[in-house]
Design an enzyme around this catalytic site. Structure first.
Site, mmCIF file in Angstrom:
data_model
loop_
_atom_site.group_PDB
_atom_site.id
_atom_site.type_symbol
_atom_site.label_atom_id
_atom_site.label_comp_id
_atom_site.label_asym_id
_atom_site.label_seq_id
_atom_site.Cartn_x
_atom_site.Cartn_y
_atom_site.Cartn_z
ATOM 1 C CE1 TYR A 151 -4.228 -1.186 -0.432
ATOM 2 C CE2 TYR A 151 -3.396 -2.945 0.957
ATOM 3 C CZ TYR A 151 -4.354 -2.461 0.082
ATOM 4 O OH TYR A 151 -5.413 -3.235 -0.302
ATOM 5 C CB VAL A 169 -7.962 3.618 -2.973
ATOM 6 C CG1 VAL A 169 -9.156 2.705 -2.723
ATOM 7 C CG2 VAL A 169 -6.922 2.878 -3.824
ATOM 8 C CG HIS A 227 -14.022 0.197 -3.552
ATOM 9 N ND1 HIS A 227 -13.856 -0.186 -4.860
ATOM 10 C CD2 HIS A 227 -15.286 -0.188 -3.212
ATOM 11 C CE1 HIS A 227 -14.972 -0.776 -5.287
ATOM 12 N NE2 HIS A 227 -15.849 -0.767 -4.313
ATOM 13 C CB THR A 259 -15.841 1.604 -13.608
ATOM 14 O OG1 THR A 259 -16.096 0.363 -12.945
ATOM 15 C CG2 THR A 259 -17.146 2.271 -13.949
ATOM 16 N N PRO A 319 -13.135 3.767 -23.300
ATOM 17 C CG PRO A 319 -10.798 3.642 -23.148
ATOM 18 C CD PRO A 319 -12.027 3.957 -22.352
HETATM 19 P P1 NAD Z 1 -10.947 -2.116 -13.894
HETATM 20 O O1 NAD Z 1 -9.472 -2.295 -14.065
HETATM 21 O O2 NAD Z 1 -11.786 -3.331 -13.719
HETATM 22 O O3 NAD Z 1 -11.507 -1.386 -15.225
HETATM 23 C C1 NAD Z 1 -10.900 -0.245 -15.763
HETATM 24 C C2 NAD Z 1 -11.794 0.292 -16.854
HETATM 25 O O4 NAD Z 1 -11.246 1.520 -17.288
HETATM 26 C C3 NAD Z 1 -11.903 -0.628 -18.088
HETATM 27 O O5 NAD Z 1 -13.263 -0.773 -18.433
HETATM 28 C C4 NAD Z 1 -11.133 0.138 -19.163
HETATM 29 O O6 NAD Z 1 -11.673 -0.054 -20.468
HETATM 30 C C5 NAD Z 1 -11.318 1.572 -18.709
HETATM 31 N N1 NAD Z 1 -10.273 2.503 -19.147
HETATM 32 C C6 NAD Z 1 -8.954 2.258 -19.387
HETATM 33 N N2 NAD Z 1 -8.339 3.388 -19.759
HETATM 34 C C7 NAD Z 1 -9.280 4.383 -19.726
HETATM 35 C C8 NAD Z 1 -9.253 5.779 -19.999
HETATM 36 N N3 NAD Z 1 -8.135 6.402 -20.387
HETATM 37 N N4 NAD Z 1 -10.417 6.479 -19.877
HETATM 38 C C9 NAD Z 1 -11.571 5.865 -19.489
HETATM 39 N N5 NAD Z 1 -11.644 4.544 -19.229
HETATM 40 C C10 NAD Z 1 -10.510 3.810 -19.349
HETATM 41 O O7 NAD Z 1 -11.173 -1.047 -12.729
HETATM 42 P P2 NAD Z 1 -12.459 -0.736 -11.833
HETATM 43 O O8 NAD Z 1 -13.702 -0.944 -12.634
HETATM 44 O O9 NAD Z 1 -12.207 0.577 -11.203
HETATM 45 O O10 NAD Z 1 -12.496 -1.870 -10.691
HETATM 46 C C11 NAD Z 1 -11.359 -2.399 -10.105
HETATM 47 C C12 NAD Z 1 -11.148 -2.146 -8.596
HETATM 48 O O11 NAD Z 1 -9.763 -1.833 -8.415
HETATM 49 C C13 NAD Z 1 -11.897 -1.007 -7.966
HETATM 50 O O12 NAD Z 1 -12.472 -1.514 -6.816
HETATM 51 C C14 NAD Z 1 -10.844 0.049 -7.574
HETATM 52 O O13 NAD Z 1 -11.041 0.449 -6.217
HETATM 53 C C15 NAD Z 1 -9.539 -0.680 -7.596
HETATM 54 N N6 NAD Z 1 -8.406 0.105 -8.183
HETATM 55 C C16 NAD Z 1 -8.257 1.445 -7.957
HETATM 56 C C17 NAD Z 1 -7.214 2.153 -8.556
HETATM 57 C C18 NAD Z 1 -7.078 3.642 -8.284
HETATM 58 O O14 NAD Z 1 -7.423 4.111 -7.199
HETATM 59 N N7 NAD Z 1 -6.587 4.426 -9.272
HETATM 60 C C19 NAD Z 1 -6.322 1.509 -9.394
HETATM 61 C C20 NAD Z 1 -6.471 0.119 -9.596
HETATM 62 C C21 NAD Z 1 -7.522 -0.571 -8.977
#
Ligand code: NAD
Length: 264
Positions: free
Chosen positions: A73, A109, A133, A210, A236
């Site tokens: 983390y 997060v 989350h 998402t 996308p």
């Molecule tokens: P996911 O990885 O399942 O999905 C990501 C989505 O983003 C995909 O549908 C993809 O097509 C889309 N995507 C990719 N590039 C993009 C862009 N430039 N613009 C718009 N969309 C784009 O992620 P999720 O649905 O958020 O679920 C996964 C879990 O992982 C969540 O619970 C989240 O809390 C956690 N997570 C969070 C982070 C963060 O805080 N940044 C990073 C990784 C995972």
């Protein structure tokens, strides 16, 4: 009509829905932070240094090896700190600040929405953003659940160095843990109730970046549709099935969201 004319038509429709909406719920996922250099869940491949993420993001994993979990983390937190909010985070911060009944629910997060709001000159309040989350910038006691102040750097090299609760009895001061909803843990019931009520009452639910594979977040857009609202998806690789009250904007958040929200 060619593809680009169809895209323009979809964008116009989505903007007109937002212009008429009184209550808007924005739901974001890790895709919105991809252009800030933070890997999405699927991009990261579900693995870290040979460990399964599911083993790290769990209370069992923490109890087995808190140093390893904190190290993971802490690496993510420092990476998020080095990243900057992108054009999509900024456009959402400006949009929320310029109207009422506009609420953001994020599955992320990484704290980038909150930082974009501060950069906009608007400290985002608990009523404006719900981090569904958890947040890498918060920690709480493993035992009494009270929150502690996050130090700039967490030393995860030994158990003795890990942050401990300042309130639990001295003899057994308990370890602090990241304030993240782990596998097998329930969301805060207040957040869940509030968010479901918002999704049901929303005129428009704007879903950005998402895969909608994680529940209960994935229930929110269908809930808006079920109550007669409209849904706009920015991705996308869109995931929502076709519906007469759904408009899909197939593109990156950093390009699409500023065009969608400009001037609203
Ligand atoms: P996911 O990885 O399942 O999905 C990501 C989505 O983003 C995909 O549908 C993809 O097509 C889309 N995507 C990719 N590039 C993009 C862009 N430039 N613009 C718009 N969309 C784009 O992620 P999720 O649905 O958020 O679920 C996964 C879990 O992982 C969540 O619970 C989240 O809390 C956690 N997570 C969070 C982070 C963060 O805080 N940044 C990073 C990784 C995972």
């Amino acid at each position: 009509m060619n593809d680009s004319a169809q895209d323009d038509t979809r964008l116009c429709t989505a903007r007109s829905w937002l212009a008429k909406a009184r209550r808007v719920l924005i739901l974001t996922g890790s895709g919105i932070s991809a252009e800030s250099g933070i890997p999405t869940f699927r991009d990261a491949g579900g693995l870290w240094s040979g460990f399964k993420v599911a083993d790290l993001a769990s209370l069992d994993g923490f109890d087995r090896d808190p140093c390893r979990v904190w190290a993971w983390y802490e690496e993510r937190r420092q990476r998020a700190r080095q990243a900057s909010p992108n054009a999509a985070h900024r456009a959402i911060a400006a949009y929320i600040a310029s109207g009422s009944d506009r609420v953001l629910v994020t599955q992320n997060v990484d704290n980038l929405h909150q930082r974009a709001a501060v950069q906009h000159g608007d400290a985002i309040g608990a009523d404006d953003v719900i981090d569904f989350h958890g947040n890498l910038e918060r920690m709480r006691c493993r035992r009494c659940h009270c929150y502690g102040e996050m130090p700039p750097v967490i030393d995860a090299s030994s158990r003795d160095a890990l942050p401990r609760c300042g309130r639990c009895g001295k003899a057994e001061r308990k370890l602090m843990r990241p304030d993240i909803v782990w596998f097998g843990e329930a969301l805060s019931p207040e957040n869940l109730r509030a968010t479901q009520a918002l999704a049901s009452a929303a005129d428009v639910c704007l879903v950005i970046g998402t895969s909608l594979e994680v529940y209960p977040a994935a229930d929110l857009p269908p809930m808006t549709l079920m109550h007669g609202g409209q849904v706009i998806e920015v991705n996308p690789r869109p995931v929502l099935p076709g519906h007469p009250r759904l408009v899909t904007l197939a593109g990156k958040a950093g390009e699409m969201v500023p065009r969608l929200l400009a001037g609203l």
